[in-house]
Design an enzyme around this catalytic site. Structure first.
Site, short mmCIF file in Angstrom:
data_model
loop_
_atom_site.label_atom_id
_atom_site.label_comp_id
_atom_site.label_asym_id
_atom_site.label_seq_id
_atom_site.Cartn_x
_atom_site.Cartn_y
_atom_site.Cartn_z
N SER A 101 0.84 -1.20 0.00
CA SER A 101 0.00 0.00 0.00
C SER A 101 0.87 1.24 0.00
O SER A 101 2.01 1.22 0.51
CB SER A 101 -0.86 -0.02 1.26
OG SER A 101 -1.41 1.25 1.52
N TYR A 130 -0.80 -0.88 10.26
CA TYR A 130 -1.03 -1.37 8.89
C TYR A 130 0.17 -1.06 8.00
O TYR A 130 0.69 -1.93 7.29
CB TYR A 130 -2.29 -0.70 8.35
CG TYR A 130 -2.62 -0.94 6.89
CD1 TYR A 130 -3.18 -2.14 6.48
CD2 TYR A 130 -2.42 0.07 5.93
CE1 TYR A 130 -3.52 -2.36 5.15
CE2 TYR A 130 -2.75 -0.15 4.61
CZ TYR A 130 -3.31 -1.35 4.22
OH TYR A 130 -3.63 -1.56 2.89
N1 LIG Z 1 -8.74 -0.55 -1.42
C1 LIG Z 1 -7.63 0.18 -1.33
O1 LIG Z 1 -7.65 1.42 -1.56
C2 LIG Z 1 -6.31 -0.47 -1.00
C3 LIG Z 1 -5.17 0.35 -0.98
C4 LIG Z 1 -3.94 -0.21 -0.68
C5 LIG Z 1 -3.83 -1.57 -0.43
N2 LIG Z 1 -4.96 -2.34 -0.43
C6 LIG Z 1 -4.78 -3.76 -0.12
O2 LIG Z 1 -5.37 -4.53 -1.15
C7 LIG Z 1 -5.77 -5.80 -0.63
C8 LIG Z 1 -7.20 -6.07 -1.03
O3 LIG Z 1 -8.05 -5.09 -0.44
P1 LIG Z 1 -9.47 -4.66 -1.06
O4 LIG Z 1 -9.49 -3.18 -1.09
O5 LIG Z 1 -9.76 -5.42 -2.29
O6 LIG Z 1 -10.42 -5.09 0.13
P2 LIG Z 1 -11.80 -5.94 0.15
O7 LIG Z 1 -12.27 -5.88 1.55
O8 LIG Z 1 -12.70 -5.47 -0.93
O9 LIG Z 1 -11.32 -7.41 -0.25
C9 LIG Z 1 -10.43 -8.11 0.58
C10 LIG Z 1 -10.88 -9.53 0.74
O10 LIG Z 1 -9.95 -10.17 1.64
C11 LIG Z 1 -10.68 -10.98 2.53
N3 LIG Z 1 -9.95 -11.18 3.78
C12 LIG Z 1 -9.78 -10.31 4.79
N4 LIG Z 1 -9.12 -10.90 5.79
C13 LIG Z 1 -8.86 -12.16 5.40
C14 LIG Z 1 -8.23 -13.26 5.98
N5 LIG Z 1 -7.74 -13.20 7.23
N6 LIG Z 1 -8.14 -14.42 5.30
C15 LIG Z 1 -8.66 -14.53 4.05
N7 LIG Z 1 -9.30 -13.51 3.44
C16 LIG Z 1 -9.40 -12.35 4.11
C17 LIG Z 1 -11.99 -10.26 2.76
O11 LIG Z 1 -13.02 -11.14 3.22
C18 LIG Z 1 -12.27 -9.66 1.39
O12 LIG Z 1 -13.11 -10.50 0.62
C19 LIG Z 1 -5.55 -5.71 0.89
O13 LIG Z 1 -4.33 -6.32 1.22
C20 LIG Z 1 -5.47 -4.21 1.15
O14 LIG Z 1 -4.74 -3.90 2.30
C21 LIG Z 1 -6.19 -1.83 -0.72
#
Ligand SMILES: NC(=O)c1ccc[n+]([C@@H]2O[C@H](COP(=O)([O-])OP(=O)(O)OC[C@H]3O[C@@H](n4cnc5c(N)ncnc54)[C@H](O)[C@@H]3O)[C@@H](O)[C@H]2O)c1
Length: 275
Positions: free
Chosen positions: A152, A165
């Site tokens: 991130s 985080y």
């Molecule tokens: N959305 C953003 O702006 C953003 C920015 C930077 C990084 N990220 C990273 O991208 C990745 C995906 O995030 P997203 O935005 O798609 O979120 P999201 O919540 O839409 O999807 C994430 C998925 O991961 C699953 N999950 C959470 N904890 C889990 C666990 N312990 N075991 C298995 N599955 C688990 C959730 O149930 C969910 O379906 C994450 O690592 C997040 O930190 C997201």
């Protein structure tokens, strides 16, 4: 022939958001996908969508932080598809608090999901990778394999309220660069994508900033106040958030045959963000 025909890909957290879109992109190019998610319904839905598009997927619905998860995921992948070519450590969520209110439990939860789980998953796949690499060497046709870790801009640039985080995500940079050196001789590339603002449930805007998701039965506050989000968007040259599919595209390029000589890299997929 599709670009990832006969490949096997594992994507953690692919029941929703960026992981789900990445699973679709991989499946469209012919990869067989192991869909993992904490939420069994979400995992089943991604799997069913992939099967409906005429591709192949199998669901492994469990928390990446649960006991023996990594070993069982590797075993499941081996039994189901017999090989692994792409591993994407994507599962994650945010649990935000200013540092003085960050509890040990919160700190450890962020390390566990964002750093310890990817490390354990990578380690658990080593026996299968070693076995396949040795067999392919004997046959004289070593495949190119990929590991992609999801970080991130909270790690590349820092974000107030996300010390736990961002520290855990930053650990992925060291893991990525060191593993690229260890596993390069197996023709495995290891790269990291740091996403910026991506439209998923983690970043949804609510009038009072109180978006809530449930992680293993516990409520976690996520999302932005409208003014916070507007301020962030002003620091993005592309002047908008990414869609989940666009973000997934940033991880997908590391999985393509054309990226076979890129390794040890950590790139931002963040619309050129500068803050
Ligand atoms: N959305 C953003 O702006 C953003 C920015 C930077 C990084 N990220 C990273 O991208 C990745 C995906 O995030 P997203 O935005 O798609 O979120 P999201 O919540 O839409 O999807 C994430 C998925 O991961 C699953 N999950 C959470 N904890 C889990 C666990 N312990 N075991 C298995 N599955 C688990 C959730 O149930 C969910 O379906 C994450 O690592 C997040 O930190 C997201």
């Amino acid at each position: 022939m599709r670009k990832l025909e006969n490949s096997v890909a594992v994507v953690t957290g692919s029941g929703r958001g960026i992981g789900r879109e990445l699973a679709f992109l991989l499946a469209k190019e012919g990869a067989k996908v192991v869909v993992n998610d904490l939420d069994p319904d979400a995992a089943a839905e991604t799997q069913a969508t992939i099967v409906a598009m005429g591709a192949c997927a199998s669901a492994f619905p469990r928390s990446v932080t649960s006991l023996n998860f990594a070993e069982e995921l590797a075993e499941f992948t081996k039994e189901t598809f017999g090989d692994v070519h792409i591993i994407v450590n994507n599962a994650g969520y945010v649990w935000n608090e200013p540092v003085h209110r960050t509890t040990d439990e919160q700190w450890e939860a962020m390390q566990a999901i964002h750093l310890t789980a990817p490390f354990r998953i990578i380690r658990a796949f080593h026996p299968l990778l070693r076995e396949r690499v040795d067999a392919e060497r004997t046959e004289g046709k070593l495949a190119s394999r990929r590991i992609v870790n999801v970080a991130s801009i909270a790690a590349t640039r820092g974000t107030a309220g996300q010390v736990a985080y961002s520290s855990a995500k930053a650990g992925l940079f060291g893991l990525t660069r060191s593993l690229a050196k260890e596993w390069g001789s197996m023709n495995i590339t290891v790269n990291c994508v740091a996403f910026g603002l991506v439209d998923t449930r983690l970043t949804a805007t609510t009038e009072d900033g109180t978006g809530v998701i449930k992680i293993e039965g516990e409520k976690r506050r996520v999302g932005f106040l409208p003014n916070q989000r507007d301020a962030l968007i002003r620091s993005i040259p592309l002047a908008r958030a990414a869609s989940a599919e666009e973000a997934a595209g940033g991880a997908f390029i590391f999985c393509l045959p054309e990226a076979s000589y890129i390794t040890g890299q950590c790139i931002e997929v963040a619309g050129g963000i500068a803050y």
